[in-house]
Write an enzyme that holds these catalytic residues in place. Structure first.
Site, PDB file in Angstrom:
ATOM      1  N   CYS A  47      -1.661  -5.600  -2.087  1.00 26.58           N
ATOM      2  CA  CYS A  47      -2.938  -4.807  -1.381  1.00 26.58           C
ATOM      3  C   CYS A  47      -4.102  -5.457  -1.806  1.00 26.58           C
ATOM      4  O   CYS A  47      -4.249  -6.113  -2.831  1.00 26.58           O
ATOM      5  CB  CYS A  47      -2.360  -3.278  -1.408  1.00 26.58           C
ATOM      6  SG  CYS A  47      -1.169  -2.580  -1.400  1.00 26.58           S
ATOM      7  N   CYS A  51      -7.522  -0.707   0.029  1.00 24.24           N
ATOM      8  CA  CYS A  51      -6.243  -0.233   0.656  1.00 24.24           C
ATOM      9  C   CYS A  51      -6.310   1.414   0.700  1.00 24.24           C
ATOM     10  O   CYS A  51      -6.492   1.872  -0.328  1.00 24.24           O
ATOM     11  CB  CYS A  51      -4.853  -0.520   0.210  1.00 24.24           C
ATOM     12  SG  CYS A  51      -3.640  -0.180   1.073  1.00 24.24           S
ATOM     13  N   CYS A  78       1.105  -5.713   2.349  1.00 26.75           N
ATOM     14  CA  CYS A  78       1.117  -4.407   2.821  1.00 26.75           C
ATOM     15  C   CYS A  78       0.752  -4.406   4.285  1.00 26.75           C
ATOM     16  O   CYS A  78      -0.204  -4.991   4.637  1.00 26.75           O
ATOM     17  CB  CYS A  78      -0.005  -3.677   2.046  1.00 26.75           C
ATOM     18  SG  CYS A  78      -0.051  -2.018   2.559  1.00 26.75           S
ATOM     19  N   CYS A  81      -3.175  -2.092   4.917  1.00 22.34           N
ATOM     20  CA  CYS A  81      -4.264  -2.877   4.634  1.00 22.34           C
ATOM     21  C   CYS A  81      -4.489  -4.480   4.985  1.00 22.34           C
ATOM     22  O   CYS A  81      -5.357  -4.956   5.137  1.00 22.34           O
ATOM     23  CB  CYS A  81      -4.528  -2.668   3.207  1.00 22.34           C
ATOM     24  SG  CYS A  81      -3.741  -3.674   2.090  1.00 22.34           S
TER      25      CYS A  81
END
Length: 353
Positions: A47, A51, A78, A81
């Site tokens: 991430c 995030c 991810c 994000c």
């Protein structure tokens, strides 16, 4: 042309240390996006620092420079994000900055967005988020900076106006009034004809000089007096405080005692486009929080300009109002402060309370 155009848009500061990375994740620091990614061993994803997902345990996280390194280590991006998009966003802003700097006339938003492959309305928001200025404001600041440089080289004001890329003197005078704090002629002649009212007030951190033009505050500084103000504005018409300045000075004194309170005070300061972007990023730091010089440079779309960001912080004309005291070194140390590190430490402690 100046400090700003010498900076390499593609340069990237080194990855922060793990503790700094973890703290950036805890506060979901958007300014650190693109500097590194966080990899979660229990889920196998990586991430960006901002995030919004729930934070994992510290011992389940490792930090890597970018998505390429994370994928090579077996992690996947991810889906919430979308960390790989941050690098593309920052590259797009840097490409647009380069295009604005190279253009004789300010490119239209539609042309900038098409150049980097974004929709105009989305790129407008993205550019402002990264630099602190809209594309149009950034282009105006670049042109005004060119005017400032041309004026400092001597010659006629009219020649300087056209050399800076203006098509008409009226537009140059309007921009100069906004960014230089005075007309081109006044700037060239050391502030001649500009009225500045000033006073010195007592605070718990020592005496402060407060000075303002008819438009707003132009100087707030500890340990300075009339001679210092005169050296900065050698041909200005310096006048004692009136009721309006007394009110501004009172607000400044209140900020010294409670710097977290904030105040919407009128200002009249000029600076380069890079300085303006840095000062905008400083004012965006929430009270009680700090950022590193690298964070501030990244927030302006110039992640490699860490040293230049520090110089711009040191060029701040308005102590407290532009909160350069909220910037610390990457290792958490206090760093410098134009008006004394002990004052900086005290201001931060007051905000934490």
């Amino acid at each position: 042309m100046n400090q700003m155009t010498r900076l390499a848009p593609s340069s990237t500061p080194p990855m922060p240390d793990p503790d700094t990375c973890w703290q950036a994740f805890l506060r979901r620091d958007r300014t650190m996006d693109g500097r590194f990614v966080g990899c979660v061993s229990t889920t196998g994803i990586y991430c960006k620092p901002s995030c919004p997902a729930r934070h994992p345990r510290r011992d389940n996280m490792r930090f890597l420079p970018d998505g390429t390194a994370a994928r090579a280590a077996g992690y996947r991006a991810c889906l919430r994000c979308r960390p790989d998009e941050q690098g593309r966003d920052r590259q797009a802003v840097q490409a647009a900055v380069a295009l604005i700097e190279a253009a004789e006339d300010a490119p239209r938003l539609e042309a900038l967005a098409a150049h980097v492959g974004y929709a105009p309305h989305h790129f407008h928001r993205l550019f402002k988020r990264e630099t602190g200025l809209t594309p149009a404001a950034f282009a105006r600041a670049i042109r005004t900076e060119r005017l400032k440089d041309a004026l400092s080289e001597g010659g006629s004001v009219t020649a300087a106006i056209y050399e800076a890329g203006y098509n008409a003197p009226s537009r140059a005078y309007a921009d100069a009034a906004r960014h230089l704090g005075m007309t081109p002629s006044a700037w060239k002649d050391g502030g001649r004809g500009v009225r500045i009212r000033w006073c010195i007030i007592s605070t718990s951190l020592g005496p402060i000089l407060v000075a303002a033009t008819d438009k707003g505050l132009c100087r707030i500084s500890f340990d300075e007096g009339g001679a210092d103000l005169r050296s900065r504005f050698p041909h200005a018409d310096l006048q004692p405080a009136d009721a309006a300045l007394d009110a501004l000075a009172g607000a400044v004194a209140a900020l010294v005692e409670n710097p977290a309170a904030g105040a919407d005070l009128p200002v009249d300061v000029g600076g380069t486009a890079f300085q303006q972007a840095i000062w905008a990023a400083l004012r965006a730091i929430p009270p009680g929080e700090t950022r590193s010089y690298g964070d501030i440079a990244a927030a302006t779309g110039r992640p490699g300009a860490v040293r230049a960001a520090g110089t711009a912080c040191g060029s701040n004309h308005l102590a407290i109002v532009i909160p350069c005291h909220r910037v610390v070194r990457g290792d958490g140390g206090m760093g410098g402060y134009a008006w004394g590190v002990e004052r900086k430490r005290t201001l931060l402690a007051r905000e934490e309370q």
